[in-house]
Scaffold this motif. Structure first.
Motif, PDB file in Angstrom:
ATOM      1  N   HIS A   1       0.861  -1.188   0.000  1.00 42.49           N
ATOM      2  CA  HIS A   1       0.000   0.000   0.000  1.00 42.49           C
ATOM      3  C   HIS A   1       0.899   1.240   0.000  1.00 42.49           C
ATOM      4  CE1 HIS A   1      -3.648  -2.327   0.568  1.00 42.49           C
ATOM      5  NE2 HIS A   1      -3.022  -3.019   1.502  1.00 42.49           N
ATOM      6  N   PRO A   2       1.193   1.760  -1.174  1.00 40.12           N
ATOM      7  CA  PRO A   2       2.206   2.816  -1.292  1.00 40.12           C
ATOM      8  C   PRO A   2       1.840   4.123  -0.610  1.00 40.12           C
ATOM      9  CG  PRO A   2       1.024   2.538  -3.373  1.00 40.12           C
ATOM     10  CD  PRO A   2       0.602   1.412  -2.488  1.00 40.12           C
ATOM     11  N   LYS A   3       0.550   4.353  -0.343  1.00 36.03           N
ATOM     12  CA  LYS A   3       0.137   5.618   0.274  1.00 36.03           C
ATOM     13  C   LYS A   3      -0.147   5.487   1.765  1.00 36.03           C
ATOM     14  CE  LYS A   3      -1.668   7.680  -3.963  1.00 36.03           C
ATOM     15  NZ  LYS A   3      -2.812   8.384  -4.591  1.00 36.03           N
ATOM     16  N   LEU A   4       0.088   4.303   2.314  1.00 35.17           N
ATOM     17  CA  LEU A   4      -0.206   4.076   3.729  1.00 35.17           C
ATOM     18  C   LEU A   4       0.672   4.956   4.612  1.00 35.17           C
ATOM     19  CD1 LEU A   4      -1.997   2.300   5.559  1.00 35.17           C
ATOM     20  CD2 LEU A   4      -0.096   0.674   5.680  1.00 35.17           C
ATOM     21  N   GLN A   5       0.030   5.752   5.457  1.00 34.88           N
ATOM     22  CA  GLN A   5       0.747   6.670   6.343  1.00 34.88           C
ATOM     23  C   GLN A   5       0.665   6.252   7.807  1.00 34.88           C
ATOM     24  OE1 GLN A   5      -0.835  10.590   5.629  1.00 34.88           O
ATOM     25  NE2 GLN A   5      -0.489  10.476   3.431  1.00 34.88           N
ATOM     26  N   ILE A   6      -0.427   5.591   8.185  1.00 34.94           N
ATOM     27  CA  ILE A   6      -0.616   5.164   9.573  1.00 34.94           C
ATOM     28  C   ILE A   6      -1.056   3.706   9.585  1.00 34.94           C
ATOM     29  CG2 ILE A   6      -1.913   5.505  11.710  1.00 34.94           C
ATOM     30  CD1 ILE A   6      -2.269   8.436  10.915  1.00 34.94           C
ATOM     31  N   LEU A   7      -0.295   2.875  10.269  1.00 37.48           N
ATOM     32  CA  LEU A   7      -0.679   1.488  10.530  1.00 37.48           C
ATOM     33  C   LEU A   7      -0.583   1.278  12.029  1.00 37.48           C
ATOM     34  CD1 LEU A   7      -1.408  -1.407   9.907  1.00 37.48           C
ATOM     35  CD2 LEU A   7       0.998  -1.848   9.331  1.00 37.48           C
ATOM     36  N   SER A   8      -1.726   1.108  12.659  1.00 34.20           N
ATOM     37  CA  SER A   8      -1.763   0.964  14.112  1.00 34.20           C
ATOM     38  C   SER A   8      -2.569  -0.276  14.466  1.00 34.20           C
ATOM     39  CB  SER A   8      -2.402   2.211  14.752  1.00 34.20           C
ATOM     40  OG  SER A   8      -2.276   2.172  16.144  1.00 34.20           O
ATOM     41  N   ALA A   9      -1.895  -1.231  15.121  1.00 32.91           N
ATOM     42  CA  ALA A   9      -2.543  -2.491  15.494  1.00 32.91           C
ATOM     43  C   ALA A   9      -2.166  -2.894  16.913  1.00 32.91           C
ATOM     44  CB  ALA A   9      -2.172  -3.587  14.501  1.00 32.91           C
ATOM     45  N   ARG A  10      -1.960  -1.938  17.778  1.00 33.98           N
ATOM     46  CA  ARG A  10      -1.528  -2.234  19.140  1.00 33.98           C
ATOM     47  C   ARG A  10      -2.640  -2.924  19.923  1.00 33.98           C
ATOM     48  NH1 ARG A  10      -3.013   3.199  19.424  1.00 33.98           N
ATOM     49  NH2 ARG A  10      -4.375   3.721  21.183  1.00 33.98           N
ATOM     50  N   ASN A  11      -2.239  -3.576  21.014  1.00 36.45           N
ATOM     51  CA  ASN A  11      -3.184  -4.237  21.919  1.00 36.45           C
ATOM     52  C   ASN A  11      -4.056  -5.264  21.202  1.00 36.45           C
ATOM     53  OD1 ASN A  11      -2.823  -1.355  23.429  1.00 36.45           O
ATOM     54  ND2 ASN A  11      -3.283  -2.976  24.902  1.00 36.45           N
ATOM     55  N   ASN A  12      -3.387  -6.228  20.568  1.00 41.67           N
ATOM     56  CA  ASN A  12      -4.059  -7.384  20.003  1.00 41.67           C
ATOM     57  C   ASN A  12      -3.292  -8.626  20.422  1.00 41.67           C
ATOM     58  OD1 ASN A  12      -6.428  -6.672  18.118  1.00 41.67           O
ATOM     59  ND2 ASN A  12      -4.889  -5.150  17.524  1.00 41.67           N
ATOM     60  N   ASP A  13      -3.486  -9.726  19.726  1.00 40.51           N
ATOM     61  CA  ASP A  13      -2.747 -10.955  19.994  1.00 40.51           C
ATOM     62  C   ASP A  13      -1.987 -11.395  18.752  1.00 40.51           C
ATOM     63  OD1 ASP A  13      -3.479 -11.472  22.724  1.00 40.51           O
ATOM     64  OD2 ASP A  13      -5.492 -11.895  22.015  1.00 40.51           O
TER      65      ASP A  13
ATOM     66  N   GLY B   1       4.256   7.009   8.307  1.00 41.05           N
ATOM     67  CA  GLY B   1       4.720   7.977   9.287  1.00 41.05           C
ATOM     68  C   GLY B   1       4.536   7.491  10.699  1.00 41.05           C
ATOM     69  N   VAL B   2       3.556   6.581  10.898  1.00 42.62           N
ATOM     70  CA  VAL B   2       3.275   6.017  12.223  1.00 42.62           C
ATOM     71  C   VAL B   2       3.125   4.508  12.077  1.00 42.62           C
ATOM     72  CG1 VAL B   2       1.689   5.936  14.176  1.00 42.62           C
ATOM     73  CG2 VAL B   2       2.122   8.122  13.015  1.00 42.62           C
ATOM     74  N   LEU B   3       3.911   3.763  12.831  1.00 47.94           N
ATOM     75  CA  LEU B   3       3.800   2.310  12.881  1.00 47.94           C
ATOM     76  C   LEU B   3       3.720   1.904  14.338  1.00 47.94           C
ATOM     77  CD1 LEU B   3       3.836  -0.489  11.566  1.00 47.94           C
ATOM     78  CD2 LEU B   3       6.343  -0.414  11.628  1.00 47.94           C
ATOM     79  N   ASP B   4       2.549   1.422  14.742  1.00 48.27           N
ATOM     80  CA  ASP B   4       2.328   1.031  16.136  1.00 48.27           C
ATOM     81  C   ASP B   4       1.878  -0.419  16.181  1.00 48.27           C
ATOM     82  OD1 ASP B   4       1.753   0.742  18.789  1.00 48.27           O
ATOM     83  OD2 ASP B   4       0.522   2.545  18.973  1.00 48.27           O
ATOM     84  N   LEU B   5       2.779  -1.281  16.609  1.00 46.98           N
ATOM     85  CA  LEU B   5       2.499  -2.716  16.752  1.00 46.98           C
ATOM     86  C   LEU B   5       2.716  -3.163  18.197  1.00 46.98           C
ATOM     87  CD1 LEU B   5       4.336  -3.947  13.526  1.00 46.98           C
ATOM     88  CD2 LEU B   5       1.910  -3.412  13.791  1.00 46.98           C
ATOM     89  N   SER B   6       2.662  -2.233  19.116  1.00 47.50           N
ATOM     90  CA  SER B   6       2.947  -2.524  20.517  1.00 47.50           C
ATOM     91  C   SER B   6       1.872  -3.403  21.143  1.00 47.50           C
ATOM     92  CB  SER B   6       3.075  -1.218  21.301  1.00 47.50           C
ATOM     93  OG  SER B   6       1.893  -0.443  21.203  1.00 47.50           O
ATOM     94  N   TYR B   7       2.263  -4.039  22.259  1.00 43.39           N
ATOM     95  CA  TYR B   7       1.354  -4.869  23.046  1.00 43.39           C
ATOM     96  C   TYR B   7       0.741  -5.992  22.207  1.00 43.39           C
ATOM     97  CZ  TYR B   7       1.840  -1.297  26.620  1.00 43.39           C
ATOM     98  OH  TYR B   7       2.356  -0.423  27.551  1.00 43.39           O
ATOM     99  N   ASN B   8       1.615  -6.765  21.590  1.00 43.67           N
ATOM    100  CA  ASN B   8       1.221  -7.965  20.868  1.00 43.67           C
ATOM    101  C   ASN B   8       2.160  -9.095  21.277  1.00 43.67           C
ATOM    102  OD1 ASN B   8      -1.053  -7.538  18.781  1.00 43.67           O
ATOM    103  ND2 ASN B   8       0.201  -5.679  18.532  1.00 43.67           N
ATOM    104  N   LYS B   9       2.273 -10.105  20.438  1.00 45.30           N
ATOM    105  CA  LYS B   9       3.162 -11.237  20.714  1.00 45.30           C
ATOM    106  C   LYS B   9       4.110 -11.452  19.539  1.00 45.30           C
ATOM    107  CE  LYS B   9      -0.390 -13.443  23.566  1.00 45.30           C
ATOM    108  NZ  LYS B   9      -1.336 -14.586  23.685  1.00 45.30           N
TER     109      LYS B   9
ATOM    110  N   LEU C   1       9.200   7.677   8.590  1.00 51.49           N
ATOM    111  CA  LEU C   1       8.631   7.261   9.867  1.00 51.49           C
ATOM    112  C   LEU C   1       8.952   8.266  10.972  1.00 51.49           C
ATOM    113  CD1 LEU C   1       6.954   4.727  10.602  1.00 51.49           C
ATOM    114  CD2 LEU C   1       9.030   3.778  11.598  1.00 51.49           C
ATOM    115  N   ARG C   2       7.901   8.711  11.671  1.00 54.04           N
ATOM    116  CA  ARG C   2       8.052   9.646  12.789  1.00 54.04           C
ATOM    117  C   ARG C   2       7.837   8.964  14.129  1.00 54.04           C
ATOM    118  NH1 ARG C   2       4.256  11.573   9.705  1.00 54.04           N
ATOM    119  NH2 ARG C   2       2.766  11.521  11.420  1.00 54.04           N
ATOM    120  N   GLN C   3       6.920   8.009  14.167  1.00 59.91           N
ATOM    121  CA  GLN C   3       6.588   7.344  15.424  1.00 59.91           C
ATOM    122  C   GLN C   3       6.651   5.829  15.218  1.00 59.91           C
ATOM    123  OE1 GLN C   3       2.881   8.828  17.082  1.00 59.91           O
ATOM    124  NE2 GLN C   3       3.329  10.917  16.423  1.00 59.91           N
ATOM    125  N   LEU C   4       7.462   5.176  16.037  1.00 63.91           N
ATOM    126  CA  LEU C   4       7.641   3.729  15.953  1.00 63.91           C
ATOM    127  C   LEU C   4       7.432   3.127  17.338  1.00 63.91           C
ATOM    128  CD1 LEU C   4       8.502   1.172  14.427  1.00 63.91           C
ATOM    129  CD2 LEU C   4      10.886   1.782  14.911  1.00 63.91           C
TER     130      LEU C   4
END
Length: 423
Positions: free
Chosen positions: A276-288, A304-312, A327-330
């Motif tokens: 997805h060449p235009k993807l700017q925010i991918l946030s999937a925190r707090n899952n399994d 610009g934002v990649l949030d994969l925190s609180y997973n396994k 990327l600004r926030q990791l």
């Protein structure tokens, strides 16, 4: 209210109709404390087409008709009178950002020419249904940020012209109205921050006109359908629900925002998300989520934002991630990532926040000479890992707002003279 009967013959207009229109507008004025409006210019005198917020047009018979009522952010305080529903020439009603209370009048069902109904940011109450779902020319419906309750009526799916529906921040309950699937012109559907529940119909992923979809902060559950046929989709918000199962697939090359946080989603991050060449925010925190972070994500170069925190998530972090130069926030904290801490982090010049704490990174901390060039960095967290060594002076020179590490104890696992907090 004698002023409502004045100036009756100045324009080409049917006198009885005009008297009724002026009377209806006058009831709105008095019902909403018109003397305290921020702008009530010309109200109570002269022709109604000259009153602030009232706009007129010629109909097919060269008769002057009131077509627009726009009193947004004008300190209207009170309820909408039923008489407004008798101004049958109205095409747009915009009353947002006021202090309106009470229900939408049932007489609104008579407004067959209405294209836009916008009453957001008020304190309106009651249920919607027969007062709206027969308005077959309606294109824009904005009822957000009120206190409406009850089910979202299936009748809205019978308005083929609807293109924009915003029902966010209310008290709607019940299931997702499956009739919406038949809205072939719908490009924006925002029903977030309600208590709508049940499963999503699989056919929602086949809505080819859908551009913006926000379902977050509801009570949806079950598997998320794939959106392979929603080829125009740009924003998709599914966070804060009870979805389970694998992450969905998306067919749109326009996708910019994808929020999947705070659900019970499982499995791996699809390799296709890197496509997805235009993807700017991918946030999937707090899952399994489990498995590794796919190296293919590096192809989503506008992230610009990649949030994969609180997973396994596990495994080593691919150096391909360094290709995400925007990327600004990791956020990768609270996972099971392992291996050496990424020495290439300093090449990501736009980083502002980098959270790696609560993982299984190990070995000596080697940040590389480029790290000192992270001029935008304000937060860097690496505590609760198995990292040893010294936080370099170059990092201290960045004067970070948040710098945390395993630097507590004697001897400490990590020497950090400038950490804002030690663990």
């Amino acid at each position: 209210m004698a002023w409502s009967l004045e100036e009756r013959t100045k324009y080409n207009i049917e006198v009885p109709v005009r008297v009724g229109v002026r009377y209806a507008l006058a009831t709105l004025y008095y019902a909403t404390n018109g003397d305290k409006w921020l702008n009530n210019t010309n109200w109570k005198s002269g022709h109604e087409c000259l009153w602030n917020g009232v706009y007129c047009d010629l109909d097919a018979n060269n008769i002057v008709s009131v077509t627009i009522l726009n009193l947004v952010t004008n300190n209207l305080d009170g309820s909408i009178p039923e008489e407004i529903g008798y101004i049958e020439s109205l095409q747009r009603i915009e009353l947002g950002s006021n202090q309106l209370v009470g229900p939408i009048p049932q007489t609104f069902s008579r407004l067959y020419e209405l294209r836009t109904l916008s009453v957001s940011d008020n304190q309106l109450t009651g249920e919607i249904g027969a007062n709206i779902d027969g308005l077959t020319k309606l294109t824009n419906l904005d009822l957000a940020s009120n206190r409406f309750r009850g089910h979202v009526p299936h009748g809205l799916g019978g308005i083929p012209t609807l293109s924009y529906v915003r029902l966010s921040n209310n008290r709607f309950t019940g299931a997702f109205p499956t009739s919406f699937i038949s809205l072939n012109n719908l490009h924006t559907l925002l029903i977030d921050n309600n208590a709508i529940g049940g499963t999503l119909p699989a056919l929602i992923g086949m809505m080819k006109t859908l551009v913006n979809l926000r379902l977050h902060k509801n009570d949806f559950y079950g598997d998320l359908p794939n959106f392979s046929d929603a080829i125009l989709l740009e924003t998709a918000h599914f966070d804060d629900n009870f979805f389970k199962g694998p992450l969905p697939q998306f067919g749109s090359q326009r996708l910019r925002e994808l929020y999947l946080d705070k659900n019970s989603l499982t499995g791996a991050i699809p390799i296709s998300y890197g496509g997805h060449p235009k993807l700017q925010i991918l946030s999937a925190r707090n899952n399994d989520l489990s498995s590794t972070i796919p190296a293919s994500l590096a192809s989503a170069t506008n992230l610009g934002v990649l949030d994969l925190s609180y997973n396994k998530l596990s495994g080593e972090l691919s150096q391909n991630v360094s290709q995400l130069t925007q990327l600004r926030q990791l956020y990768l904290n609270n996972n099971r990532l392992q291996g050496s801490f990424p020495s290439w982090l300093g090449s990501m010049k736009n980083l502002e926040i980098a959270h790696f704490n609560n993982n299984l990174f190990s070995g000596d901390l080697q940040l590389g000479y480029e790290f000192e060039n992270l001029d935008y960095l304000t937060e860097f967290t690496i505590e609760f890992n198995q990292i040893s060594g010294i936080v370099p002076e170059d990092v201290c020179d960045l004067l970070l707002d948040v710098l945390t590490a395993d630097c507590w104890g004697n001897p400490a696992a990590l020497d950090c003279p400038c950490c804002t907090k030690c663990f």
